[in-house]
Write an enzyme that holds these catalytic residues in place. Structure first.
Site, short mmCIF file in Angstrom:
data_model
loop_
_atom_site.label_atom_id
_atom_site.label_comp_id
_atom_site.label_asym_id
_atom_site.label_seq_id
_atom_site.Cartn_x
_atom_site.Cartn_y
_atom_site.Cartn_z
N ASP A 230 5.89 3.29 10.41
CA ASP A 230 5.43 2.28 9.46
C ASP A 230 5.81 2.79 8.07
O ASP A 230 6.03 3.99 7.87
CB ASP A 230 3.92 2.11 9.59
CG ASP A 230 3.37 1.12 8.58
OD1 ASP A 230 3.98 0.06 8.38
OD2 ASP A 230 2.31 1.42 7.98
N ASP B 62 4.39 1.47 4.51
CA ASP B 62 3.31 1.57 3.53
C ASP B 62 2.17 2.43 4.05
O ASP B 62 1.54 2.12 5.06
CB ASP B 62 2.77 0.17 3.20
CG ASP B 62 3.88 -0.78 2.74
OD1 ASP B 62 4.63 -0.39 1.84
OD2 ASP B 62 3.97 -1.89 3.28
#
Length: 246
Positions: free
Chosen positions: A14, A16
Site C-alpha cells: 500500500d 499512503d
C-alpha cells in the site's frame, strides 16, 4: 530473509501510510472537507455539530477505501443521506461525488504546497526486497498514486501499479475486497500464496486476508496493532525496517 516466507516471490505495498506519509495528508483533507460539510448540513437541519474524528472515524470508515466508498461509509455511519450526483460534480455540490471531489482537491493542494515525505525505513526495505530478486507492486485506492510516486521520486521502486485509476479502468472492486491486490499479483506473474501484502489500513489487511496471500503485514503508524491483527494481519510492525533483520 526480510521477514518473508521462503516461498515469497513478490511484495505488494500500500502507498499512503506504508511507503509515504500521505496518510496524514488524506486524514487532514477528509477532516477539512467533512467538517465544512457537517457545519453547513447541521445548520440547515438544526442538529448539533459533531466534528469528524480524524483518527477513529478515519480508520473505521475511510482509510484505505476508494474515495467514493469512504464518503458513503461515513455519511451512512452518521445517518446522512445525500444524492449520489455525477463524477463531474463541482467540489461545492452537496452530493457524494461533490464531497469526494472536494476532498481530492484538498489533497492535491496539500501535496502541491508541502510535497511528499517518505518513510525512510520503508524505502530501505523495498530496495532490499528488490536487491533480493523479488518483484514489487504498489497497490493503492488513491487516484493520485502516480503523482505521489513522481513527487516522492520513488516510481522506480515498483514493477507495477494498481491504483484508483487502474481499478476503475479494469472494473476492480476496492479494498476491503482483494481484487486490487490480486490484480497486482497477476501483473507480476505470481500466485497470491507467493506474495506478501503490506498495509496500514484495516480495510487493506482485510483485503490481504480475503485474497489468501502468503503473508499479510500490518504497519502500525497510529497505535492500532490489535485492530490490524483482528482484521487479518499475520504480523504487525511499526516500520518495515524492523523486517530487515528477520
Amino acid at each position: 530473509m526480510l521477514g518473508l516466507p521462503d516461498t515469497a516471490r513478490a511484495c505488494l505495498f500500500d502507498l499512503d501510510g506504508v511507503v509515504t506519509k500521505t496518510a496524514l495528508v488524506h486524514a487532514a483533507a477528509w477532516k477539512e472537507m467533512f467538517d465544512d460539510f457537517l457545519r453547513r448540513y447541521d445548520a440547515q437541519t438544526g442538529a448539533a455539530f459533531v466534528p469528524f474524528d480524524a483518527v477513529h472515524e478515519y480508520d473505521r470508515y475511510v482509510d484505505g477505501k476508494p474515495r467514493l466508498d469512504g464518503t458513503r461509509s461515513f455519511l451512512q455511519a452518521r445517518g446522512i443521506e445525500l444524492p449520489e450526483g455525477e463524477p463531474s460534480d463541482p467540489p461545492t455540490a452537496l452530493t457524494v461525488n461533490g464531497l469526494s471531489n472536494r476532498k481530492n482537491a484538498l489533497v492535491l493542494e496539500m501535496i502541491d504546497k508541502n510535497g511528499v515525505e517518505v518513510y525512510d525505513g520503508s524505502v530501505r526495505y523495498i530496495r532490499a526486497v528488490r536487491a533480493a530478486g523479488l518483484k514489487t507492486a504498489v497497490v493503492s485506492s488513491s487516484a493520485n498514486t502516480a503523482q505521489v510516486l513522481e513527487v516522492a521520486r520513488i516510481a522506480d521502486l515498483f514493477d507495477t501499479r494498481i491504483d484508483g485509476v487502474i481499478a476503475k479502468q479494469r472494473g476492480l472492486a476496492g479494498k476491503p475486497a482483494p481484487d486490487t491486490f490480486l490484480a497486482a499479483a497477476q501483473d507480476l506473474g505470481v500466485a497470491a500464496a507467493q506474495a506478501a501484502v503490506f498495509e496500514d489500513a484495516l480495510a487493506g489487511v482485510e483485503a490481504g486476508r480475503a485474497g489468501h496471500f502468503g503473508l499479510v503485514v500490518g504497519v502500525d503508524r497510529t497505535g492500532q496493532a490489535k485492530e490490524l491483527l483482528e482484521h487479518g494481519a499475520d504480523i504487525v510492525v511499526r516500520d518495515l525496517e524492523e523486517l530487515l533483520d528477520r
